[in-house]
Design an enzyme around this catalytic site. Structure first.
Site, short mmCIF file in Angstrom:
data_model
loop_
_atom_site.label_atom_id
_atom_site.label_comp_id
_atom_site.label_asym_id
_atom_site.label_seq_id
_atom_site.Cartn_x
_atom_site.Cartn_y
_atom_site.Cartn_z
N SER A 16 -7.52 -2.41 10.46
CA SER A 16 -7.74 -1.36 11.72
C SER A 16 -9.36 -1.07 11.26
CB SER A 16 -6.90 -0.38 11.68
OG SER A 16 -6.74 0.33 10.59
N TYR A 47 -4.17 2.46 13.69
CA TYR A 47 -3.06 1.47 14.12
C TYR A 47 -1.87 2.15 14.00
CZ TYR A 47 -5.64 -3.15 14.60
OH TYR A 47 -6.44 -4.30 15.12
N GLY A 48 -1.78 2.99 13.16
CA GLY A 48 -0.50 3.58 12.61
C GLY A 48 0.56 4.13 13.84
N CYS A 78 -3.56 -5.36 6.43
CA CYS A 78 -3.21 -3.94 6.83
C CYS A 78 -1.66 -4.12 6.78
CB CYS A 78 -3.70 -3.95 8.38
SG CYS A 78 -3.20 -2.49 9.28
N ASN A 79 -1.18 -2.94 6.36
CA ASN A 79 0.53 -3.06 6.22
C ASN A 79 1.04 -3.04 7.73
OD1 ASN A 79 -0.32 -1.90 3.39
ND2 ASN A 79 1.85 -2.21 3.42
N THR A 80 0.38 -2.15 8.51
CA THR A 80 0.86 -1.65 9.97
C THR A 80 0.60 -3.25 10.78
OG1 THR A 80 -0.04 0.46 9.91
CG2 THR A 80 0.41 -0.28 11.80
N CYS A 189 0.23 1.66 2.64
CA CYS A 189 -1.04 1.51 3.66
C CYS A 189 -2.34 1.55 2.72
CB CYS A 189 -1.43 2.96 4.43
SG CYS A 189 -2.88 2.71 5.42
N THR A 190 -3.21 0.28 3.47
CA THR A 190 -4.28 -0.27 2.64
C THR A 190 -5.57 0.68 2.22
OG1 THR A 190 -5.18 -1.55 4.41
CG2 THR A 190 -3.79 -2.60 2.90
N HIS A 191 -5.20 1.77 3.12
CA HIS A 191 -6.48 2.86 3.13
C HIS A 191 -6.08 3.68 1.88
CE1 HIS A 191 -7.54 2.15 7.23
NE2 HIS A 191 -8.68 2.91 7.21
N1 DGL Z 1 -4.82 0.26 6.79
C1 DGL Z 1 -3.64 0.32 7.62
C2 DGL Z 1 -2.40 -0.09 7.00
O1 DGL Z 1 -2.38 -0.53 5.85
C3 DGL Z 1 -3.30 1.38 8.47
C4 DGL Z 1 -4.34 2.28 9.17
C5 DGL Z 1 -4.01 2.65 10.44
O2 DGL Z 1 -3.27 3.30 10.81
O3 DGL Z 1 -4.90 2.17 11.41
O4 DGL Z 1 -1.34 0.05 7.38
#
Ligand code: DGL
Length: 280
Positions: A16, A47-48, A78-80, A189-191
């Site tokens: 995202s 995205y979450g 992205c995990n989401t 979450c990859t952030h």
């Molecule tokens: N980086 C995204 C993940 O790994 C999520 C970030 C979002 O909520 O957009 O879940």
């Protein structure tokens, strides 16, 4: 579309926003000769909290774009998006190898001494079947403490990785976990790997944080090797970046988050999918 793949074609990766750069960093380290297309869907971040069906449609549109630009394999960084769309992506593009993310519950269960593990991820990741299956399978006898870290993704997108706001969010999340005796924190979450220094400053060195990015890079390498798609040319792979948000914002964050610079092309969502704008 995938029948004539050559090993010189790029890997496609998306998130995202800037989170997937934590995965790209690990891919660059392990696979420096691979070309990579990285797409940040910053028009839709975060995205979450979004509906699964919407995230799935965004993931389809992004995958179409990346395949249309020659991607030989897609990393859902992205995990989401993995929770919402990985299964459907594999059904829709059966000939394309996908690497997806999942919270590292299994490695955490293997290393925890206290039997108490914290998991940080978005609401969609926690509500998905993938996460439920992981907990069911690997967290037997382990107590899990979850947090969706409200606001953290947005703060990380600003790029000030040690801001008071980030510290306050993480203190609010981690202090109750530490009080419960959590000794392992899963970054789902990859952030979040970008704020590991703040996390460790709060938890102290005895608490372990698990960043899945190196394992994702190894899985990417394995899949490419299996298909005989590793780039044999031993020069630095090229990076191309795309965003559905403002290109200058992402471009400015690349040196800090990835340790590299790159040109970012702007994209716009249209009725038929993602298209380049500004002649980019
Ligand atoms: N980086 C995204 C993940 O790994 C999520 C970030 C979002 O909520 O957009 O879940």
């Amino acid at each position: 579309m995938q029948s004539e793949i050559s090993s010189h074609q790029p890997i496609g990766a998306f998130d995202s926003g800037v989170g997937g750069l934590s995965v790209l960093r690990a891919i660059r380290e392990l696979l420096p000769h691979e070309h990579v297309l990285y797409l940040a869907d910053q028009a839709h971040i975060p995205y979450g909290p979004r509906q699964k069906a919407h995230i799935r449609d965004f993931s389809f549109g992004i995958t179409d774009f990346l395949l249309g630009h020659g991607a030989k394999l897609i990393v859902v960084a992205c995990n989401t998006a993995s929770a919402a769309a990985l299964h459907d992506l594999r059904v829709r593009y059966p000939e394309v190898p996908f690497v997806g993310m999942e919270p590292a519950v299994k490695p955490a269960a293997a290393v925890t001494h206290s039997g108490r593990v914290g998991v940080l991820a978005t609401p969609t990741t926690f509500s998905g079947d993938l996460y439920a299956a992981l907990v069911d399978r690997f967290a037997k006898g382990i107590e899990i403490f979850q947090s969706t870290c409200p606001g953290l993704v947005e703060e990380i997108e600003r790029g000030d990785l040690e801001s008071p706001a980030i510290r306050a969010i993480l203190e609010g999340v981690l202090s109750p976990m530490l009080a419960e005796g959590v000794d392992t924190v899963v970054l789902g979450c990859t952030h979040y790997p970008f704020v590991i220094p703040v996390i460790q400053a709060i938890t102290g060195p005895e608490v372990r944080t698990i960043d899945p990015a190196p394992a994702i890079a190894r899985q990417t390498q394995r899949l490419l090797a299996e298909h005989a798609w590793l780039n044999p040319v031993k020069v630095a792979g090229e990076l191309q970046f795309f965003t559905s948000g403002p290109p200058a914002g992402l471009e400015g964050l690349l040196p800090r988050l990835l340790g590299e610079t790159g040109k970012v092309s702007g994209l716009a969502w249209q009725s038929q999918g993602l298209a380049k704008i500004n002649g980019g």
